[in-house]
Design an enzyme around this catalytic site. Structure first.
Site, mmCIF file in Angstrom:
data_model
loop_
_atom_site.group_PDB
_atom_site.id
_atom_site.type_symbol
_atom_site.label_atom_id
_atom_site.label_comp_id
_atom_site.label_asym_id
_atom_site.label_seq_id
_atom_site.Cartn_x
_atom_site.Cartn_y
_atom_site.Cartn_z
ATOM 1 N N GLN A 145 109.075 102.446 -26.484
ATOM 2 C CA GLN A 145 109.017 101.025 -27.387
ATOM 3 C C GLN A 145 108.494 101.117 -28.365
ATOM 4 O OE1 GLN A 145 108.431 97.458 -24.777
ATOM 5 N NE2 GLN A 145 107.475 98.941 -23.309
ATOM 6 N N LEU A 148 106.348 117.224 -24.308
ATOM 7 C CA LEU A 148 104.769 116.984 -24.000
ATOM 8 C C LEU A 148 104.366 117.887 -22.579
ATOM 9 C CD1 LEU A 148 105.048 114.835 -26.146
ATOM 10 C CD2 LEU A 148 103.381 113.736 -25.072
ATOM 11 N N ALA A 171 104.280 109.296 -24.218
ATOM 12 C CA ALA A 171 103.186 109.402 -23.303
ATOM 13 C C ALA A 171 104.110 109.284 -21.749
ATOM 14 C CB ALA A 171 102.328 108.231 -23.142
ATOM 15 N N THR A 216 104.400 106.920 -19.002
ATOM 16 C CA THR A 216 104.105 105.813 -18.562
ATOM 17 C C THR A 216 104.330 104.972 -17.281
ATOM 18 O OG1 THR A 216 106.285 105.100 -19.651
ATOM 19 C CG2 THR A 216 104.417 104.981 -21.050
ATOM 20 N N THR A 225 95.150 103.150 -23.316
ATOM 21 C CA THR A 225 95.339 101.975 -22.614
ATOM 22 C C THR A 225 94.263 101.381 -22.078
ATOM 23 O OG1 THR A 225 96.754 101.382 -20.428
ATOM 24 C CG2 THR A 225 95.853 103.480 -20.895
ATOM 25 N N ASP A 226 94.493 100.045 -21.624
ATOM 26 C CA ASP A 226 93.339 99.333 -20.727
ATOM 27 C C ASP A 226 93.158 100.090 -19.227
ATOM 28 O OD1 ASP A 226 94.809 97.255 -18.690
ATOM 29 O OD2 ASP A 226 96.325 98.051 -20.191
ATOM 30 N N TYR A 275 97.227 107.192 -13.420
ATOM 31 C CA TYR A 275 97.751 107.016 -14.619
ATOM 32 C C TYR A 275 96.581 106.752 -15.834
ATOM 33 C CZ TYR A 275 99.410 104.441 -18.829
ATOM 34 O OH TYR A 275 99.780 104.167 -20.020
ATOM 35 N N LYS A 293 95.178 109.258 -18.907
ATOM 36 C CA LYS A 293 95.126 108.954 -20.187
ATOM 37 C C LYS A 293 93.354 109.139 -20.653
ATOM 38 C CE LYS A 293 97.636 106.770 -22.644
ATOM 39 N NZ LYS A 293 98.534 107.588 -23.498
ATOM 40 N N TRP A 311 100.102 95.912 -21.911
ATOM 41 C CA TRP A 311 101.045 94.927 -21.483
ATOM 42 C C TRP A 311 102.116 95.114 -22.731
ATOM 43 C CZ3 TRP A 311 99.589 89.597 -18.956
ATOM 44 C CH2 TRP A 311 98.585 89.922 -17.684
#
Length: 282
Positions: A11, A33, A56, A58, A97-98, A121, A125, A146
């Site tokens: 994205q 990767l 990444a 995801t 990421t959160d 995940y 990260k 998000w």
């Protein structure tokens, strides 16, 4: 501005490509990767003023069963990239990421808040973050949450599809976060890269959409703006089990990124019509 970007189909990568026609984008066929050394070699050979990693693993649920593979992609590869960038003396920008947090409480997480991933995940990260910092170069770790756009698989596209098919949808209402347009992330990275090339120092920052909301309320706004008569029924996370635990609190404190780079949180409600039009036209 000469930029080398890892990623082509994701994205954020696709939004970067719209804005950076002269940048070089490396897809999996050029820099896989799963081969961190090859990623480092690509940086060493490149004539670039800054590096952006927009690639990444995801697949959050799949990572639970394949944590070692996810860690190579999300941990070892960014580490190798950051070391190569540091050796060349060029800035390295990396998306995180959160999910590196434990999702507890109801206050936005600051960049220096203690981490505590709930699953594979998030752990993968976090390995990447630690490796990027340890590389010692000028770096930006930009945590977001998000992510949505007209590309790939994301919540907006899923809700549109299901909203056309069903009269009612049950959506989780106790997970809270900031939906973040991929286009806004791309613009934030471009701004930061330009300033870092000019000598600004990076660090770890947060960038997410505003206002914070629940998945259920996000779904309602999607249906409203799309003109779909689909009722959203609130459910707790416990009623929607998944292989990977999701954080209940994905709120991010983005003040430091505003202060250091002048980039404010995007309003996802105002941006949503643009995403919807592109999906519906496309």
């Amino acid at each position: 501005m000469k930029l080398l970007v890892f990623g082509k189909t994701g994205q954020v990568a696709r939004e970067l490509a719209r804005r950076l026609p002269d940048a070089r984008f490396l897809g999996r066929e050029e820099a896989d990767l799963t081969d961190p050394a090859a990623c480092a070699t690509a940086i060493t050979a490149a004539d670039a003023e800054a590096i952006i990693n927009a690639a990444a693993w995801t697949a959050v649920d799949k990572a639970e069963a394949e944590e070692a593979a996810a860690t190579v992609v999300n941990g070892d590869a960014p580490t190798a990239m950051a070391r190569a960038a540091a050796a060349k003396g060029v800035p390295f920008l990396h998306i995180s990421t959160d999910y590196v947090f434990d999702g507890q409480g109801d206050q936005p997480f600051a960049p220096d808040h203690p981490t505590g991933p709930l699953g594979a995940y998030g752990r993968s990260k976090l390995v990447g973050e630690e490796g990027v910092r340890a590389a010692g170069g000028n770096h930006l770790i930009l945590r977001t949450s998000w992510v949505v756009s007209a590309h790939g698989t994301n919540f907006v596209k899923t809700m549109l599809r299901l909203g056309r098919e069903r009269d009612t949808l049950r959506v989780v209402s106790d997970q809270i976060g900031g939906p973040t347009p991929a286009g806004a992330i791309a613009e934030a990275l471009i701004t930061a890269a330009s300033k870092m090339i000019g000598g600004a120092q990076g660090a770890t920052h947060h960038f997410s959409g505003s206002p914070d909301t629940s998945w259920a309320d996000f779904a309602r706004e999607i249906m409203r703006q799309a003109g779909l008569q689909c009722h959203i029924e609130d459910i707790p996370t416990a009623d929607y089990p998944t292989p990977a635990r999701r954080p209940l609190n994905s709120r991010l404190n983005c003040d430091s990124f505003v202060n250091d780079f002048g980039v404010s949180r995007p309003d996802w409600i105002d941006t949503l019509p643009v995403i919807l039009r592109e999906i519906l036209m496309g």
